[in-house]
Design a protein around this motif. Sequence first.
Motif, PDB file in Angstrom:
ATOM      1  N   LEU A 103       0.840  -1.194   0.000  1.00 34.50           N
ATOM      2  CA  LEU A 103       0.000   0.000   0.000  1.00 34.50           C
ATOM      3  C   LEU A 103       0.876   1.246   0.000  1.00 34.50           C
ATOM      4  O   LEU A 103       1.792   1.362   0.805  1.00 34.50           O
ATOM      5  N   THR A 104       0.593   2.146  -0.914  1.00 34.61           N
ATOM      6  CA  THR A 104       1.337   3.404  -0.966  1.00 34.61           C
ATOM      7  C   THR A 104       0.560   4.538  -0.303  1.00 34.61           C
ATOM      8  O   THR A 104       1.157   5.533   0.099  1.00 34.61           O
ATOM      9  N   LYS A 105      -0.771   4.373  -0.199  1.00 35.18           N
ATOM     10  CA  LYS A 105      -1.609   5.327   0.523  1.00 35.18           C
ATOM     11  C   LYS A 105      -2.896   4.604   0.904  1.00 35.18           C
ATOM     12  O   LYS A 105      -3.513   3.941   0.086  1.00 35.18           O
ATOM     13  N   LEU A 106      -3.258   4.765   2.160  1.00 32.94           N
ATOM     14  CA  LEU A 106      -4.515   4.205   2.648  1.00 32.94           C
ATOM     15  C   LEU A 106      -5.278   5.313   3.358  1.00 32.94           C
ATOM     16  O   LEU A 106      -4.854   5.793   4.401  1.00 32.94           O
ATOM     17  N   GLY A 107      -6.371   5.717   2.737  1.00 41.52           N
ATOM     18  CA  GLY A 107      -7.225   6.730   3.332  1.00 41.52           C
ATOM     19  C   GLY A 107      -8.505   6.105   3.854  1.00 41.52           C
ATOM     20  O   GLY A 107      -8.658   4.886   3.876  1.00 41.52           O
TER      21      GLY A 107
END
Length: 137
Positions: A103-107
């Motif tokens: 994961l490079t970004k988890l919002g």
Amino acid sequence: MTMTPAEAGKILSANFAPWVLDLGLSVEAVGEDRAVLRLPWSQRLAREGGGMSGQALMAAADTATVIAVSAARGGFVPMTTVQQSTSFQRAVTDSDVRIEAVLTKLGRRMAFADITLTDADSGALAARASTVYAILS
């Protein structure tokens, strides 16, 4: 608390379509921002010439992303693929495939991941993918 591979395997078996389960994917490792799966070699998944089918590789990358998001969130939540892009580098023949989704970004509502697919025997890069997911709850 980090999810175990066995817990992630239960997510896989409980939440995916039968045809995805037929790929024989197994969860080898999970972390706070990643999942590692194995796609076993099968002649059923091979194209003419003996290379693993691109469709099978793309499904494996997509599935690994769901497991990585689930591990990061501490459990499965409904989500859907918004975008997936895959670049194939070399054919995998007569070898399992190792799939690592990071994961490079988890919002709260979106997740982004980079996935590498490698020949499990040689370690050679077979494909790279990137995915974007919408988290539905």
